[in-house]
Design a protein around this motif. Structure first.
Motif: not given
Length: 321
Positions: A75-102
């Motif tokens: 969990y520590v590595q996930m939140f503090t040492e893995d930049p790709r993890y946060w890019r996956s979070v950003t991509s997923t949130l962007t997808y949810v915000v676009i796809a669900v309302p449309l």
């Protein structure tokens, strides 16, 4: 001396039976017998794997050697040492915000159109529902990739209007939109639910509004949306949960890499990459539990905010009491 005939009395309804209910323990035992297949399936196929996954999230496990306990290291590595993890979070949130309302907007628009159809409603309903059955398959996702690829159908159509975008799946800003449009195309399930909700709205409300001079937009805003808000809330929760777990379209469009530039690196795709490609199953298990917690939080927020915009038929009666 005259003999008087006596009419035979009817036998009690419970004649020949004791008339007593079986003891409570026997009733509970019968209930558990009928529930045992579900209990067994839920325990073996759901609860036990969840418990194992929770344990593995605190270990270093590569699926070939015995897991070793590392505590909260994953969990520590996930939140503090893995930049790709946060890019996956950003991509997923962007997808949810676009796809669900449309998707919900298109589903509601088609449901409103089908409500006024007099003939062939069953055919149109089945035709619009078909993409929801096909869209989750890998074959459709691969066809979608070919359609939005460089030189594909969409690229050729846009070139007729002088728009030279090129292949959508090769551009970071457009690849995620292509995947979102695949989800929007699968609007059949929420459309059917919307259509069922629209048919439950009394027609007298629209007749009274029309007599008062209300136009289509005023009727939609003052009658349709409030009366349909429970159905809208149900679809919103359901489609949001599904959007957070999207995997197949992103895997097919990006070739399992999440590209270009991690624009389609959705959370589940990165979880798959960590668990099955990199053999970091402990890390992937930790990601899975974070996803479960995030979905639970988002669902709780939706339920909390629904009190201000979802209206039920018995709300007035409860307030009167």
């Amino acid at each position: 001396m005259t003999a008087t005939a006596t009419r035979p009395q009817p036998a009690p309804a419970n004649a020949g039976r004791s008339g007593k209910r079986p003891p409570k323990r026997e009733r509970q035992g019968a209930a558990w017998v009928f529930l045992s297949p579900w209990v067994l399936g839920a325990s073996v196929l759901t609860l036990l794997p969840m418990a194992v996954s929770l344990y593995l999230s605190f270990t270093n496990y590569d699926m070939f050697n015995d897991p070793s306990w590392v505590g909260f290291r994953n969990y520590v590595q996930m939140f503090t040492e893995d930049p790709r993890y946060w890019r996956s979070v950003t991509s997923t949130l962007t997808y949810v915000v676009i796809a669900v309302p449309l998707q919900l907007a298109l589903a509601l628009a088609v449901a409103l159109a089908l409500k006024s159809v007099k003939r062939g409603k069953g055919f149109y309903r089945s035709a619009f529902y078909a993409p929801s059955l096909l869209g989750a398959s890998m074959s459709i996702a691969l066809v979608w990739r070919a359609v939005f690829n460089d030189g594909g159908t969409v690229d050729n159509m846009l070139s007729w209007f002088g728009l030279d975008i090129g292949g959508w799946i090769n551009k970071p800003g457009w690849a995620l939109l292509a995947v979102a449009l695949l989800t929007v195309w699968q609007f059949g399930a929420p459309m059917v639910i919307f259509l069922a909700g629209l048919q439950q709205i009394p027609g007298e409300l629209y007749e009274a509004a029309a007599m008062d001079g209300a136009g289509w937009w005023r009727q939609f805003r003052s009658i349709t949306l409030p009366m349909l808000s429970p159905v809208l809330f149900f679809n919103l929760v359901l489609q949001t949960i599904q959007a957070f777990q999207v995997f197949t379209p992103a895997f097919a469009v990006s070739g399992g890499k999440g590209g270009p530039a991690d624009s389609t690196l959705f959370y589940t795709l990165y979880l798959y990459d960590r668990g099955f490609t990199a053999s970091h199953m402990g890390y992937a298990s930790a990601m899975a539990w974070v996803l479960l917690a995030a979905i639970g939080i988002v669902t709780a927020v939706l339920f909390r905010t629904s009190r201000s915009w979802v209206f039920y038929a018995n709300d007035d009666n409860e307030e009167a009491r």
